[in-house]
Scaffold this motif. Structure first.
Motif, PDB file in Angstrom:
ATOM      1  N   VAL A   1      36.275  55.393  47.682  1.00 27.13           N
ATOM      2  CA  VAL A   1      35.044  54.635  47.747  1.00 27.13           C
ATOM      3  C   VAL A   1      34.682  54.200  46.347  1.00 27.13           C
ATOM      4  CG1 VAL A   1      32.623  54.653  48.405  1.00 27.13           C
ATOM      5  CG2 VAL A   1      34.288  55.932  49.740  1.00 27.13           C
ATOM      6  N   GLU A   2      34.459  52.905  46.191  1.00 26.33           N
ATOM      7  CA  GLU A   2      34.241  52.361  44.858  1.00 26.33           C
ATOM      8  C   GLU A   2      32.861  51.771  44.727  1.00 26.33           C
ATOM      9  OE1 GLU A   2      37.234  49.484  44.043  1.00 26.33           O
ATOM     10  OE2 GLU A   2      38.527  50.436  45.507  1.00 26.33           O
ATOM     11  N   GLY A   3      32.415  51.681  43.499  1.00 29.33           N
ATOM     12  CA  GLY A   3      31.247  50.887  43.190  1.00 29.33           C
ATOM     13  C   GLY A   3      31.688  49.477  42.887  1.00 29.33           C
ATOM     14  N   GLN A   4      30.875  48.759  42.133  1.00 27.84           N
ATOM     15  CA  GLN A   4      31.172  47.368  41.854  1.00 27.84           C
ATOM     16  C   GLN A   4      32.515  47.224  41.160  1.00 27.84           C
ATOM     17  OE1 GLN A   4      28.020  45.171  40.035  1.00 27.84           O
ATOM     18  NE2 GLN A   4      29.415  43.740  39.027  1.00 27.84           N
ATOM     19  N   ARG A   5      33.327  46.262  41.621  1.00 30.84           N
ATOM     20  CA  ARG A   5      34.618  45.987  41.023  1.00 30.84           C
ATOM     21  C   ARG A   5      34.455  44.815  40.075  1.00 30.84           C
ATOM     22  NH1 ARG A   5      38.896  48.178  43.819  1.00 30.84           N
ATOM     23  NH2 ARG A   5      40.276  46.651  42.898  1.00 30.84           N
ATOM     24  N   GLU A   6      34.923  44.949  38.860  1.00 28.15           N
ATOM     25  CA  GLU A   6      34.742  43.913  37.861  1.00 28.15           C
ATOM     26  C   GLU A   6      35.838  42.869  37.980  1.00 28.15           C
ATOM     27  OE1 GLU A   6      34.205  43.475  33.015  1.00 28.15           O
ATOM     28  OE2 GLU A   6      34.538  45.434  33.939  1.00 28.15           O
ATOM     29  N   SER A   7      35.419  41.623  38.143  1.00 31.13           N
ATOM     30  CA  SER A   7      36.366  40.517  38.214  1.00 31.13           C
ATOM     31  C   SER A   7      36.628  39.963  36.829  1.00 31.13           C
ATOM     32  CB  SER A   7      35.827  39.401  39.113  1.00 31.13           C
ATOM     33  OG  SER A   7      35.727  39.828  40.450  1.00 31.13           O
ATOM     34  N   VAL A   8      37.840  39.465  36.633  1.00 29.00           N
ATOM     35  CA  VAL A   8      38.147  38.703  35.438  1.00 29.00           C
ATOM     36  C   VAL A   8      37.305  37.430  35.488  1.00 29.00           C
ATOM     37  CG1 VAL A   8      39.990  37.406  34.277  1.00 29.00           C
ATOM     38  CG2 VAL A   8      40.463  39.659  35.264  1.00 29.00           C
ATOM     39  N   PRO A   9      36.766  36.944  34.369  1.00 30.69           N
ATOM     40  CA  PRO A   9      35.964  35.717  34.389  1.00 30.69           C
ATOM     41  C   PRO A   9      36.644  34.609  35.188  1.00 30.69           C
ATOM     42  CG  PRO A   9      35.893  36.678  32.206  1.00 30.69           C
ATOM     43  CD  PRO A   9      36.866  37.511  33.003  1.00 30.69           C
ATOM     44  N   GLY A  10      35.861  33.933  36.002  1.00 26.10           N
ATOM     45  CA  GLY A  10      36.391  32.928  36.915  1.00 26.10           C
ATOM     46  C   GLY A  10      36.468  33.427  38.334  1.00 26.10           C
ATOM     47  N   GLY A  11      36.521  34.770  38.508  1.00 26.70           N
ATOM     48  CA  GLY A  11      36.441  35.369  39.830  1.00 26.70           C
ATOM     49  C   GLY A  11      37.672  35.276  40.690  1.00 26.70           C
ATOM     50  N   MET A  12      38.825  34.836  40.160  1.00 24.96           N
ATOM     51  CA  MET A  12      40.036  34.692  40.971  1.00 24.96           C
ATOM     52  C   MET A  12      40.820  35.998  41.104  1.00 24.96           C
ATOM     53  SD  MET A  12      40.291  31.549  42.063  1.00 24.96           S
ATOM     54  CE  MET A  12      39.859  29.841  41.704  1.00 24.96           C
ATOM     55  N   VAL A  13      40.762  36.853  40.085  1.00 23.71           N
ATOM     56  CA  VAL A  13      41.473  38.134  40.115  1.00 23.71           C
ATOM     57  C   VAL A  13      40.540  39.231  39.611  1.00 23.71           C
ATOM     58  CG1 VAL A  13      43.740  37.077  39.776  1.00 23.71           C
ATOM     59  CG2 VAL A  13      42.441  37.845  37.796  1.00 23.71           C
ATOM     60  N   GLN A  14      40.923  40.492  39.872  1.00 21.19           N
ATOM     61  CA  GLN A  14      40.102  41.624  39.482  1.00 21.19           C
ATOM     62  C   GLN A  14      40.822  42.496  38.464  1.00 21.19           C
ATOM     63  OE1 GLN A  14      39.042  43.412  43.258  1.00 21.19           O
ATOM     64  NE2 GLN A  14      37.190  42.185  43.376  1.00 21.19           N
ATOM     65  N   GLU A  15      40.048  43.278  37.759  1.00 20.29           N
ATOM     66  CA  GLU A  15      40.598  44.117  36.700  1.00 20.29           C
ATOM     67  C   GLU A  15      41.099  45.455  37.201  1.00 20.29           C
ATOM     68  OE1 GLU A  15      38.757  44.673  32.952  1.00 20.29           O
ATOM     69  OE2 GLU A  15      37.680  42.772  33.056  1.00 20.29           O
ATOM     70  N   GLN A  16      40.780  45.807  38.433  1.00 25.78           N
ATOM     71  CA  GLN A  16      41.252  47.058  39.010  1.00 25.78           C
ATOM     72  C   GLN A  16      42.160  46.765  40.186  1.00 25.78           C
ATOM     73  OE1 GLN A  16      37.320  48.929  39.604  1.00 25.78           O
ATOM     74  NE2 GLN A  16      38.024  50.522  38.205  1.00 25.78           N
ATOM     75  N   THR A  17      43.029  47.715  40.473  1.00 29.40           N
ATOM     76  CA  THR A  17      43.992  47.497  41.539  1.00 29.40           C
ATOM     77  C   THR A  17      44.399  48.831  42.137  1.00 29.40           C
ATOM     78  OG1 THR A  17      46.052  46.342  42.080  1.00 29.40           O
ATOM     79  CG2 THR A  17      46.041  47.641  40.056  1.00 29.40           C
ATOM     80  N   LYS A  18      45.164  48.768  43.213  1.00 33.95           N
ATOM     81  CA  LYS A  18      45.627  49.971  43.898  1.00 33.95           C
ATOM     82  C   LYS A  18      46.902  50.498  43.243  1.00 33.95           C
ATOM     83  CE  LYS A  18      47.371  51.450  48.415  1.00 33.95           C
ATOM     84  NZ  LYS A  18      48.744  51.769  48.005  1.00 33.95           N
TER      85      LYS A  18
END
Length: 742
Positions: free
Chosen positions: A50-67
């Motif tokens: 269970v996660e809190g807010q996931r931070e997106s790379v600027p532009g919102g196309m990809v995220q900084e965290q992954t599985k």
């Protein structure tokens, strides 16, 4: 009750949810899409974190965290291989309903589409062919097939790993569509489904595309109960009509729900639904008999190659269940379950259509060419079940911090199939004018009851430890996999027990920079030789195969842009058709295919009004250790040495945006159907264009989008990694959508 009536009833029920007082009143700003605004907490299970807010790379196309497999969510800077975690915004920007996920996956430079037909889901990753079989759903493997993939409208995120990570995910099945199984994948794609967020969602989308394909989508999400511990997200699709290809049609009906529960000590997520997918026409897969330096001139991509009854249909159910339970502050137990059932029917021209150096469809004198161009009625079914249980936790030994996990999993699959072929010698015409069918082409063969073909059971134990020591991250993981494969058609059983290791080392001089090395070894059963009369060893299971991967690279975030530069090497077994005389062949392994490459990816927002995504791939693929060295150093079929993609979005205002994308692939080479020659597939480049406008209709926030795929209407041949078969592109496709947040 028909599936369509069931779907209509469920859609109405989902819309009724909107009237329920589960959510609190929200302002207009709050009603905006939480993913796009970056302001909404999400709770996703990877497999059950269970996660809190996931931070997106600027532009919102990809995220900084992954599985990171059984270890759960990690920063991409701590992961020792290439990773791209695509967001819902990426899917909304590039998705085409006539080619599910294919146009989104293209934004990863390691991935090239292997087919333009929605009859198949094939694509290549770093030159190796893959399809829906290689996709994971909420951390559960092996629930999809060569024809079926997760529908894009249920996806919140796609974690794409094009690198050495085999041992961190547990065991999976070996089946790989028409390849008969066997080739270990060069990476994984994990699909995370939409969950209900803190802001209620009631969204209706209307789509018009092609020559008259009309699609309707619903998306309803609510949280309810004490402390809004429960969440329900419902997504449905009705899509029917003519594609951009003449005589091609799509008919999709599906409904899915995602129910989750969270509290201080546990989290649970249940995703389930049913689907009914049909494609009429759209066969675009070919084989060549000529011995020329280059393929014949490509025909107009709008040319159809189907008899009027050509169809492929698949229907079934799918389910995943993820649960996580805290034991104490350090230890957490987790459980994952998956199930899929699918049944299918197909009428088409066998597999790939064969033509000669003049572009004429051939009925030839050899067994191979005579039996390839003919009609086929196929009846198939499959069942997949997956179970995983484990424990993960944290520990400190001296200066070393450990995130570790231990899991046990069991993956089972069974496949049924029966083909019934039509008469030989009935195919005339050419790739330029279409097929002319002989007077004895009809009647078509009928569907026969399917029979069991194979059954596979894998049991595994996985142990993983991600260690942090100052600026260093060390990943050690291993899976012991016991594989039991029964070739029912041949009454042959194969058992293997192997240990699959993965390890990696990452150095992080800063929080936004990492230098890494990763290694993995994959193991899979040998290919199942197709049930075709050309093979003297038809239905035989070949020897098990092992593949190795190594990668070194650097990741860096600066100026709002995330970049990854990687150097990699992969080897995989090479399969050949060895002629034995009399028009017969023996399917066999012959040495290795070796892939060495350099990959660069870029994602982010270098300027307040510009967003960029894409990258470049250099790939040197050749054969090694072939029989007697006869093919050592030879090319790997269907693999381009250079390829790339760049997508740019310009947002002059908050309400308006313009997107353009260039996809390019260098020339590749194949052999003809007899395994001779070096035949060039020419290079190609395509352009896609999109514009969006946000407004209000009365008080309803509305987003209007117009998209044009293959805007220059380019016709081109498409290589398939590791195969001498190839595809033909689709013509220009227009798509208009209107999205309403009610």
């Amino acid at each position: 009750m028909t599936n369509q009536k069931k779907l209509t009833a469920l859609v109405l029920a989902a819309l009724t949810v909107c009237a329920c007082p589960w959510g609190h009143p929200a302002s207009a700003a709050e009603k905006a899409d939480g993913h796009e605004m970056g302001a909404v907490d999400t709770y996703e299970l990877d497999p059950v974190d269970v996660e809190g807010q996931r931070e997106s790379v600027p532009g919102g196309m990809v995220q900084e965290q992954t599985k990171l497999g059984v270890l759960g969510v990690q920063s991409i800077f701590a992961v020792p291989y290439s990773e791209m975690s695509m967001t819902e915004k990426m899917l909304e920007t590039y998705n085409d309903p006539s080619q599910p996920l294919a146009n989104v996956l293209l934004n990863n430079p390691s991935i090239r589409s292997s087919t333009s037909s929605p009859m198949y889901s094939d694509f290549s990753m770093r030159g190796i062919n893959m399809n829906g079989n290689h996709m994971m759903l909420n951390g559960v493997p092996s629930l999809y097939s060569q024809f079926t993939v997760p529908p894009s409208h249920v996806i919140a995120r796609m974690d794409i790993t094009s690198g050495p990570n085999a041992a961190v995910n547990g065991v999976s099945m070996s089946n790989n569509g028409t390849n008969g199984g066997a080739t270990p994948a060069p990476g994984t794609i994990n699909i995370v489904t939409k969950r209900a967020g803190d802001v209620p969602v009631t969204r209706y989308t209307q789509v018009v595309s092609g020559r008259g394909t009309f699609g309707e989508y619903i998306d309803v999400g609510r949280r309810f109960g004490r402390n809004e511990a429960w969440g329900l997200r419902v997504n449905g699709e009705l899509l029917h009509g003519k594609m951009s290809l003449k005589d091609g049609e799509m008919h999709n009906s599906n409904i899915f729900f995602n129910l989750d529960h969270r509290d201080d000590w546990s989290s649970t997520n249940l995703f389930a639904g049913f689907f009914d997918q049909r494609v009429d026409g759209a066969q675009r897969w070919f084989t060549y008999t000529g011995d020329t330096a280059k393929l014949p001139t490509v025909p107009d991509a709008a040319t159809p190659y189907d008899f009027k009854e050509t169809t492929k249909r698949m229907w079934g159910h799918i389910l995943t269940l993820n649960h996580e339970q805290k034991i104490d502050a350090r230890y957490t137990a987790f459980f994952n379950l998956g199930f899929s059932r699918r049944d299918g029917e197909k009428y088409n021209s066998n597999a790939s259509l064969i033509f000669d150096e003049n572009g004429n469809f051939t009925n030839g004198s050899s067994t191979l060419t005579k039996t390839r161009n003919r009609s086929n009625a196929q009846h198939e079914a499959a069942r997949n079940v997956y179970l995983q249980a484990g424990i993960k936790g944290t520990a400190v030994t001296g200066a070393v911090h450990h995130d570790f996990a231990l899991s046990v999993d069991r993956s089972w699959a069974k496949y049924w199939n029966k083909n019934n072929y039509g008469k030989d010698g009935q195919y005339g015409g050419s790739i330029y004018e279409g097929i002319r069918f002989g007077s004895n082409f009809y009647p078509l063969p009928g569907y026969l009851p399917y029979a069991p073909q194979w059954e596979e059971l894998n049991v595994g134990v996985t142990l993983a430890d991600a260690m942090r020591v100052g600026k260093w991250n060390i990943l050690l993981a291993a899976s012991q996999k016991h594989e039991h494969f029964k070739n029912i058609a041949k009454d042959q059983t194969i058992e293997n027990t192997n240990i699959l290791p993965t390890w990696g080392l990452t150095y992080r001089p800063t929080d936004r920079t990492s230098i890494y090395y990763g290694h993995t070894e994959s193991f899979s059963r040998g290919a199942l030789v197709a049930d075709e009369s050309k093979y003297v060893n038809r239905n035989e299971t070949l020897e098990p195969v092992r593949s190795k991967q190594n990668e070194i690279g650097v990741k860096h975030m600066a100026g709002g842009v995330l970049s990854t530069l990687s150097f990699f090497e992969i080897d995989e077994p090479n399969m050949i058709d060895a002629a034995v005389g009399g028009g017969k062949y023996r399917r066999a392994a012959d040495g290795k295919n070796r892939y060495r490459g350099i990959e660069y990816t870029v994602n982010g927002k270098p300027h307040a009004k510009w967003t960029v995504t894409g990258g470049l791939l250099y790939l040197d693929a050749e054969r090694a250790h072939t029989a007697g060295g006869a093919k050592d150093g030879a090319f790997v079929a269907g693999v381009a040495k250079y390829s790339g993609v760049v997508g740019l979005t310009y947002e002059p205002t908050d309400a308006c945006s313009f997107t353009g994308r260039l996809v390019w692939s260098d020339k590749a080479y194949i052999e003809n159907v007899y395994g001779k020659g070096k035949i060039e597939i020419p290079a190609y480049a395509t352009v896609d264009l999109r514009m969006t406008y946000k407004t209000r209709i009365n008080t309803v926030p509305t987003k209007l989008s117009l998209m044009c795929y293959n805007a220059l209407n380019k016709s081109y041949w498409m290589g398939r990694g590791g195969s001498s078969t190839f595809g033909l592109s689709m013509p220009r496709t227009w798509m208009f959508s209107a999205q309403f947040d009610i």
